[in-house]
Design an enzyme around this catalytic site. Structure first.
Site, short mmCIF file in Angstrom:
data_model
loop_
_atom_site.label_atom_id
_atom_site.label_comp_id
_atom_site.label_asym_id
_atom_site.label_seq_id
_atom_site.Cartn_x
_atom_site.Cartn_y
_atom_site.Cartn_z
N ASP A 13 27.66 39.21 25.90
CA ASP A 13 28.21 40.35 26.64
C ASP A 13 29.70 40.50 26.34
O ASP A 13 30.47 39.54 26.42
CB ASP A 13 27.99 40.12 28.13
CG ASP A 13 28.11 41.39 28.95
OD1 ASP A 13 28.97 42.23 28.64
OD2 ASP A 13 27.36 41.53 29.93
N HIS A 72 37.43 40.69 30.82
CA HIS A 72 37.83 41.47 32.00
C HIS A 72 39.03 40.85 32.69
O HIS A 72 39.98 41.55 33.07
CB HIS A 72 36.67 41.55 32.99
CG HIS A 72 35.66 42.61 32.68
ND1 HIS A 72 35.98 43.95 32.62
CD2 HIS A 72 34.33 42.52 32.42
CE1 HIS A 72 34.89 44.64 32.33
NE2 HIS A 72 33.89 43.81 32.20
N HIS A 125 35.75 48.32 29.81
CA HIS A 125 34.84 49.02 28.90
C HIS A 125 34.09 50.09 29.70
O HIS A 125 34.10 50.08 30.93
CB HIS A 125 33.87 48.05 28.24
CG HIS A 125 33.07 47.23 29.22
ND1 HIS A 125 31.88 47.68 29.78
CD2 HIS A 125 33.29 46.00 29.74
CE1 HIS A 125 31.41 46.76 30.60
NE2 HIS A 125 32.25 45.73 30.61
N THR A 154 27.28 47.56 30.71
CA THR A 154 26.37 46.45 30.46
C THR A 154 24.89 46.81 30.57
O THR A 154 24.12 46.61 29.64
CB THR A 154 26.69 45.28 31.41
OG1 THR A 154 28.02 44.82 31.13
CG2 THR A 154 25.72 44.14 31.23
N ASP A 182 32.50 38.34 28.25
CA ASP A 182 32.78 39.54 29.05
C ASP A 182 33.63 39.18 30.27
O ASP A 182 34.60 39.88 30.59
CB ASP A 182 31.47 40.18 29.49
CG ASP A 182 31.69 41.50 30.22
OD1 ASP A 182 32.10 42.48 29.56
OD2 ASP A 182 31.46 41.56 31.45
N HIS A 236 28.80 46.03 24.11
CA HIS A 236 29.98 46.90 24.00
C HIS A 236 31.18 46.05 23.63
O HIS A 236 31.08 44.83 23.53
CB HIS A 236 30.24 47.60 25.34
CG HIS A 236 30.28 46.65 26.51
ND1 HIS A 236 31.28 45.71 26.69
CD2 HIS A 236 29.41 46.46 27.53
CE1 HIS A 236 31.03 45.00 27.77
NE2 HIS A 236 29.89 45.42 28.30
#
Length: 421
Positions: free
Chosen positions: A42, A203, A360, A78, A199, A247
């Site tokens: 992710d 973040h 994202h 996601t 991910d 992504h």
């Protein structure tokens, strides 16, 4: 003292015997059918292989096939992106249009933390690849993937897990290896595996931070464990690994956020999803309510964001016809997010206005939103770099490898077929 020494000796013998048994008892698997292990990292942006240089993933890419990048669907979120990989459908057509969804007909709300709704089949359209495989006599196993907790069309993977982010990466890998150890008649040929570390770090700290690099290395270690386990079973060349991401990730600072709730009367909305990169506004019923909200935001919105009515969303996004999409959508440009006064005050009080974070959900044509694709194994070319393709094409690719007939989808095999040997 002698008794203690004997006890220690017994313990050491058991440990050594256990280790040697596990090493020497691993059987070579000689009857593997065409098998795909679909691995999602992710938030693993397309340039992370070069930027952060994870050794195992990089070696798989160099010795197998790597795409220059993979284009995710819009919005670059996601759940929509993962389910597009699984079904070959754009979010408009499979119904998971965002991580947060409001169904105005049933008044139901879908969200990642709403377990009952995540497991509710009403949200999930299309046919995921695990169902396609099982409908044609194969077996599927999933150690996490959006949709696998749900009986879509009355069917789930034979092996599946309720999502639990605390489950270690090594346990996930070892479970998948255990599935491969099953007799051929019980062994899954379509397997999914999911890692969230990259991910999370992206973040919290931004895509180019030391923390994100550390997370990349953590996941690389899990994939190294998988590769070693495959080698122990003689499957390092026959099992097909497909490593993808949903992504990319773009940096931003909270200080640069657009405070959207100062631009319209929020009391006129029935529901608002305050997702920083994709705000959805559902106006209360009334002939003029939607116009009032739209016109108010339109007049005040800065140039680094756009507001759309559902019907006005650019056609190139392949997004805007699904009734679950809010009547009004606000989308910021890369490098900023949408927020509220309350969140801005909280960030200021906590001294986080200038912290670099990652986001994202933006325009899927942006370089920062590009996703990763790596293929390795019997089906793939070696040392090959392909031209970009779309993530919806992966469904067709998997069906080709597994020798099954794909369901109706939006992917195009011609865009991705060059990765195959």
């Amino acid at each position: 003292m002698l008794k203690l020494i004997r006890s220690i000796t017994v313990v050491l013998f058991l440990v050594i015997f256990g280790l040697s048994s596990s090493i020497f008892s691993q059987k070579t698997i000689n009857d593997l059918k065409p098998t795909v292990i679909l691995i999602s990292i992710d938030g693993f942006r397309a340039d992370y292989i070069d930027l952060h240089a994870p050794p195992t993933i990089k070696a798989l890419a160099e010795n197998g096939t790597r795409a220059r990048y993979m284009k995710p669907p819009f919005p670059t979120k996601t759940f929509p992106a993962h389910y597009s990989i699984a079904t070959g459908l754009y979010p408009d057509n499979h119904g998971i249009i965002e991580n947060n969804i409001y169904d105005s007909e049933t008044k139901s709300v879908f969200g990642l933390s709403r377990r009952e709704e995540v497991m509710n089949p009403m949200w999930w359209g299309g046919e995921p690849v695990w169902n396609t495989a099982q409908k044609q006599g194969q077996i599927a196993g999933a150690f996490f993937w959006p949709g696998t907790e749900t009986k879509i069309g009355g069917m789930q993977p034979k092996f599946w897990q309720t999502y639990d982010g605390t489950v270690t990466n090594f346990r996930r890998v070892d479970t998948v290896l255990g599935w491969l150890d099953l007799p051929q008649a019980e062994r899954p040929t379509m397997i999914t595996l999911y890692f969230s570390d990259v991910d999370d770090a992206g973040h919290n700290h931004g895509p180019e931070s030391p923390e994100t690099k550390a997370a990349v290395m953590t996941v690389d270690g899990a994939i190294e464990r998988l590769v070693s386990g495959l080698a122990d079973r003689g499957l390092e060349k026959t099992a097909n690994l497909i490593i993808v991401s949903d992504h990319g990730m773009a940096p931003y600072k909270q200080r640069d956020a657009i405070v959207l709730d100062t631009m319209f009367d929020t009391n006129l909305a029935e529901r608002i999803f305050w997702t920083g990169e994709f705000v959805q506004i559902f106006p209360k019923s009334g002939v003029e309510t939607e116009d009032i909200i739209y016109d108010s935001i339109k007049k005040k919105l800065p140039s680094n964001a756009n507001i759309y009515r559902r019907s006005e969303i650019p056609k190139r996004f392949n997004f805007g016809t699904n009734k679950r999409i809010a009547p009004i959508v606000v989308i910021p440009n890369e490098g900023t997010t949408l927020t509220t006064r309350e969140r801005t005050v909280t960030a200021a009080n906590n001294g986080r206005l200038d912290n670099v974070r990652g986001a994202h959900g933006y325009d899927n044509d942006l370089v920062s939103m590009r996703a990763t694709f790596v293929g390795h194994g019997q089906a793939f070319k070696q040392g090959f770099v392909s031209e970009p393709f779309e993530s919806v094409d992966v469904y067709e690719l998997i069906c080709k490898i597994l020798k099954i007939k794909p369901a109706k989808n939006d992917g195009k095999f011609k865009r991705i077929k060059e990765v195959l040997d």
